[in-house]
Design an enzyme around this catalytic site. Structure first.
Site, PDB file in Angstrom:
ATOM      1  N   TRP A  29       0.839  -1.206   0.000  1.00 26.99           N
ATOM      2  CA  TRP A  29       0.000   0.000   0.000  1.00 26.99           C
ATOM      3  C   TRP A  29       0.870   1.250   0.000  1.00 26.99           C
ATOM      4  O   TRP A  29       0.532   2.250  -0.633  1.00 26.99           O
ATOM      5  CB  TRP A  29      -0.915   0.002   1.233  1.00 26.99           C
ATOM      6  CG  TRP A  29      -1.792   1.215   1.342  1.00 26.99           C
ATOM      7  CD1 TRP A  29      -3.057   1.365   0.837  1.00 26.99           C
ATOM      8  CD2 TRP A  29      -1.479   2.461   1.995  1.00 26.99           C
ATOM      9  NE1 TRP A  29      -3.538   2.621   1.143  1.00 26.99           N
ATOM     10  CE2 TRP A  29      -2.589   3.311   1.841  1.00 26.99           C
ATOM     11  CE3 TRP A  29      -0.369   2.932   2.684  1.00 26.99           C
ATOM     12  CZ2 TRP A  29      -2.624   4.593   2.372  1.00 26.99           C
ATOM     13  CZ3 TRP A  29      -0.392   4.218   3.200  1.00 26.99           C
ATOM     14  CH2 TRP A  29      -1.510   5.031   3.040  1.00 26.99           C
ATOM     15  N   HIS A  30       1.993   1.183   0.699  1.00 21.27           N
ATOM     16  CA  HIS A  30       2.852   2.358   0.810  1.00 21.27           C
ATOM     17  C   HIS A  30       3.608   2.677  -0.473  1.00 21.27           C
ATOM     18  O   HIS A  30       4.011   3.826  -0.672  1.00 21.27           O
ATOM     19  CB  HIS A  30       3.857   2.170   1.949  1.00 21.27           C
ATOM     20  CG  HIS A  30       3.285   2.405   3.302  1.00 21.27           C
ATOM     21  ND1 HIS A  30       2.606   1.433   4.010  1.00 21.27           N
ATOM     22  CD2 HIS A  30       3.278   3.510   4.096  1.00 21.27           C
ATOM     23  CE1 HIS A  30       2.222   1.929   5.169  1.00 21.27           C
ATOM     24  NE2 HIS A  30       2.607   3.179   5.253  1.00 21.27           N
ATOM     25  N   GLY A  31       3.825   1.695  -1.318  1.00 25.71           N
ATOM     26  CA  GLY A  31       4.567   1.979  -2.542  1.00 25.71           C
ATOM     27  C   GLY A  31       4.548   0.811  -3.499  1.00 25.71           C
ATOM     28  O   GLY A  31       4.535  -0.357  -3.084  1.00 25.71           O
ATOM     29  N   PHE A  61       1.751   8.335  -1.563  1.00 23.22           N
ATOM     30  CA  PHE A  61       1.055   7.087  -1.308  1.00 23.22           C
ATOM     31  C   PHE A  61      -0.444   7.232  -1.533  1.00 23.22           C
ATOM     32  O   PHE A  61      -1.147   6.261  -1.567  1.00 23.22           O
ATOM     33  CB  PHE A  61       1.315   6.595   0.109  1.00 23.22           C
ATOM     34  CG  PHE A  61       2.788   6.521   0.440  1.00 23.22           C
ATOM     35  CD1 PHE A  61       3.680   5.978  -0.470  1.00 23.22           C
ATOM     36  CD2 PHE A  61       3.269   7.005   1.630  1.00 23.22           C
ATOM     37  CE1 PHE A  61       5.031   5.918  -0.182  1.00 23.22           C
ATOM     38  CE2 PHE A  61       4.621   6.942   1.928  1.00 23.22           C
ATOM     39  CZ  PHE A  61       5.494   6.403   1.024  1.00 23.22           C
TER      40      PHE A  61
END
Length: 561
Positions: free
Chosen positions: A410-412, A561
Site C-alpha cells: 500500500w505504501h509503494g 502514497f
C-alpha cells in the site's frame, strides 16, 4: 496603462483558480492559509445551516483537490458517484446474494482504479522480469480522453499517481463494506457523501476516516467549543513545527545529501541519516495529521487520532498500534479479520502468500532466497499436518504476515516496500514467540523497559532503508558503507560539521519521549493562556518555521502514497 493593469489583475485572479504543479495547496505554503482564511470566513457565516454548510465544504474541498491534483479530480468524483449509489442499493436490497455481489463490485472497482494508477508500472515490470518481455506502460485512459479532441491534451506514455488516491479509496471501500455489514445507514444526499469522501483537511494524506465514525457527524449541527478551538490551534502550531523543523530542516541540511549519494559519506553518516529519517518521517506525517485534526476541529468535526508516540513502543506489534493508526486498524478490520485473523487460514491467504513469496524471491534474485523460502514453506506444511497447534500458529502468523506485506505494498508500488512490510511482519511474529521465553518480559524495572523501547526503535529505524532507498541498488550501496566504511575516526567531525541538524534531532526525540502528563500540561497551559499570548506564540512559531523554510518545494512524504 489602466487597461494593462486591469489585464494584470484579471490574470492574477484567474491564476487563483488554475492548477499549478509548482504551487499546489499544501499546509506549509502561504497560499493555503490565505485559502483557509477566506474559506473559514465564509464558513462562519453559514455554518448554522447544516445542508448549506455541507454543500459549501464539499465545493471548497473539490476546489482544494483540484488545486492539488488538477484533472485527477475526475477520479475522486468517479469514486464518489460509484460508492454512493452502490451503498444505497446494498442497503435497500433484501437479497443476500445481490448485496454480496454489490459490495464485491464496489471493492473491485475501487481497487482496480487504485491498481491502474498506482501499480501499473509495478505489475508491468514484474511481468517483464518474470517472462523476459519488454512491455511498456500505456495510458489507455489518456488515449481514450484524447479521442474526443484533435489537440491531444493527455500524455499516453506514462501514468501519473493521483495525490491521495490510496486514502480516499480506502474510505469509500469502508463505506460500502460497513453498509453491507449492517454497521451503517447510507447517506441520503450525494452532496453529504461527497463531503465525507473529499473533506479537504485529511483528503490527500489522511488520517483515513472510517465511515462509521465520520458519517454520523455530517448531519449534526456545528458546535465549536472553546476547548475545541484551543486544541485545534494548538494542533496546527504543533504540526507546523513537526513538519518544518523536525522534518524539512534536517532533511534539507543533512538527510537528503546522504541518501542521494550514500557512497560519498561514511557508514557513520549513513547510520545517523537513518536515525534522522525516523524523526523526519514522523515529523512529516504526524505533522500533517496534527494540522488536519486541528483544521477539522476549527470547523466542528473530529478526525481520528493517527499517532500515539510511536517511538515509545516496546515491540514491533506495539509500534503498529501507535503508528498510522487509521491504516493499521483499517487493515485489521477489512483485511486481517476477513482472512481469518487469529482463528484460521483461508484459501485466499495461501494464494496471496504464494504470489508475494514468489515476487520476493524474484526481487532478491539470489540463491539464498531460492533455498530459504521453499524450505520454510515445506517445513510449515509438514508441521501443520502433524499438529493442530502448529497449524493454528501458522495460520495466525500467515495472516499477520499477509497484512504487513500488503500494508507495505500500500505504501509503494515496489518490491522493496513489500520487503519492508515483510520485515515488520517478521518482527511482530518473532516477538510473539520471544516474549514467551524472554527473561525480562514481565519485568517492571525501568532499564528493561528502556531496553525494549531502544531495541524496537533500532529495528523500526533500520528496516526503513527499504522505505527510503530509491532502489535495491541504492539500498545495497547504503549497506556497503555501513558494513565496510564506518570511519569512526571522523565521526566527531560529522557531528561538529552538521551540529545544528543533530541538535534539532536531539530536541525532536526528547520532545517525543516526554511523558504524556507533561505534554498534557503544556497543551492545558496553552488553552488557559489569554488570547494575546496565543497570538504571540503563533507569530513566534511562524517566524521560526519560515526562518527554516526553503524555496525548494518540500511536499509531504505521504503524498506519494
Amino acid at each position: 496603462m489602466n487597461r494593462v493593469l486591469e489585464i494584470f489583475k484579471m490574470n492574477r485572479i484567474l491564476e487563483v483558480f488554475k492548477f499549478s504543479e509548482e504551487s499546489p495547496l499544501i499546509f506549509t505554503q502561504a497560499d493555503f492559509w490565505i485559502f483557509f482564511a477566506v474559506a473559514y470566513l465564509i464558513f462562519a457565516l453559514i455554518y448554522k445551516k447544516v445542508s448549506l454548510r455541507n454543500a459549501y465544504l464539499f465545493i471548497i474541498s473539490l476546489f482544494f483537490y483540484y488545486k492539488t491534483s488538477g484533472l485527477f479530480i475526475g477520479i475522486l468524483i468517479f469514486s464518489t458517484l460509484v460508492d454512493f449509489f452502490i451503498g444505497r442499493t446494498i442497503y435497500n436490497s433484501n437479497s443476500k446474494v445481490k448485496r454480496k455481489v454489490l459490495v464485491t463490485i464496489s471493492v473491485c472497482v475501487n481497487l482496480l482504479v487504485l491498481c491502474y494508477f498506482k501499480y501499473a508500472y509495478f505489475f508491468t515490470d514484474s511481468f517483464n522480469y518474470l517472462f523476459h518481455t519488454n512491455i511498456e506502460v500505456f495510458n489507455w485512459l489518456s488515449y481514450w480522453g484524447n479521442s474526443f479532441s484533435d489537440q491531444g491534451y493527455f500524455t499516453v506514455d506514462k501514468i501519473i499517481l493521483p495525490v491521495g488516491i490510496s486514502f480516499y479509496t480506502f474510505q469509500t471501500i469502508s463505506y460500502s463494506v460497513d453498509i453491507y455489514r449492517g454497521n451503517l445507514k447510507p447517506l441520503k444526499s450525494i452532496v453529504d457523501f461527497g463531503f465525507f469522501v473529499s473533506f479537504f483537511p485529511q483528503l490527500v494524506a489522511g488520517p483515513i476516516v472510517r465511515a462509521e465514525s465520520f458519517v454520523p457527524q455530517i448531519r449534526k449541527a456545528t458546535q465549536i467549543s472553546v476547548s475545541d478551538f484551543n486544541r485545534g490551534t494548538f494542533m496546527i502550531l504543533k504540526g507546523l513545527i513537526k513538519k518544518m523543523i523536525f522534518a524539512d530542516f534536517i532533511a534539507m541540511h543533512f538527510l537528503d545529501r546522504v541518501f542521494d549519494a550514500p557512497e560519498m559519506f561514511s557508514g557513520f553518516a549513513n547510520v545517523m541519516a537513518m536515525i534522522g529519517y525516523s524523526l523526519q518521517i514522523y515529523g512529516d506525517f504526524s505533522g500533517y495529521t496534527d494540522i488536519a485534526i486541528g483544521l477539522a476541529l476549527l470547523m466542528g468535526f473530529k478526525l481520528p487520532n493517527n499517532f500515539d508516540s510511536p517511538y515509545k513502543a516496546d515491540s514491533a506489534g506495539n509500534f503498529w498500534k501507535r503508528w498510522h493508526i487509521s491504516l493499521s486498524t483499517w487493515l485489521r478490520d477489512y483485511l486481517y479479520i476477513p482472512l481469518g485473523g487469529n482463528r484460521k487460514g483461508s484459501t485466499a491467504s495461501y494464494i496471496i502468500l504464494g504470489i508475494i513469496l514468489g515476487g520476493v524471491m524474484l526481487a532478491f534474485g539470489n540463491i539464498y532466497m531460492y533455498i530459504m523460502i521453499p524450505f520454510l514453506v515445506v517445513t510449515a506444511v509438514l508441521g501443520a499436518r502433524f499438529s493442530d497447534t502448529i497449524k493454528n500458529h501458522i495460520n495466525t502468523n500467515i495472516n499477520i504476515m499477509l497484512t504487513m506485506l500488503i500494508g507495505g505494498l500500500w505504501h509503494g508500488a515496489s518490491w522493496k516496500f513489500v520487503i519492508w512490510g515483510g520485515l515488520n511482519g517478521v518482527g511482530i511474529v518473532t516477538y510473539k514467540f520471544w516474549r514467551k521465553i524472554s527473561p525480562y518480559e514481565k519485568s517492571t524495572h525501568l532499564l528493561a523497559h528502556v531496553w525494549k523501547v531502544f531495541f524496537t526503535f533500532l529495528f523500526i529505524t533500520f528496516t526503513r532503508i527499504y522505505f527510503r532507498g530509491n532502489s535495491m541498488a541504492h539500498i545495497q550501496r547504503w549497506y556497503h558503507q555501513v558494513a565496510h566504511n564506518m570511519d569512526w575516526a571522523h565521526a566527531w567531525d560529522i557531528l561538529v560539521h552538521y551540529q545544528m541538524v543533530f541538535w534539532v534531532m536531539l530536541l525532536g526525540y526528547v520532545t517525543h519521549w516526554l511523558p504524556y502528563s507533561l505534554k498534557d500540561k503544556i497543551e492545558d497551559l496553552y488553552g488557559k493562556s489569554p488570547a494575546p499570548v496565543k497570538i504571540g506564540l503563533a507569530v513566534v512559531v511562524g517566524i521560526i518555521c519560515y526562518q527554516a523554510f526553503s524555496t525548494d518545494f518540500q511536499p509531504f512524504i505521504y503524498f506519494q502514497f
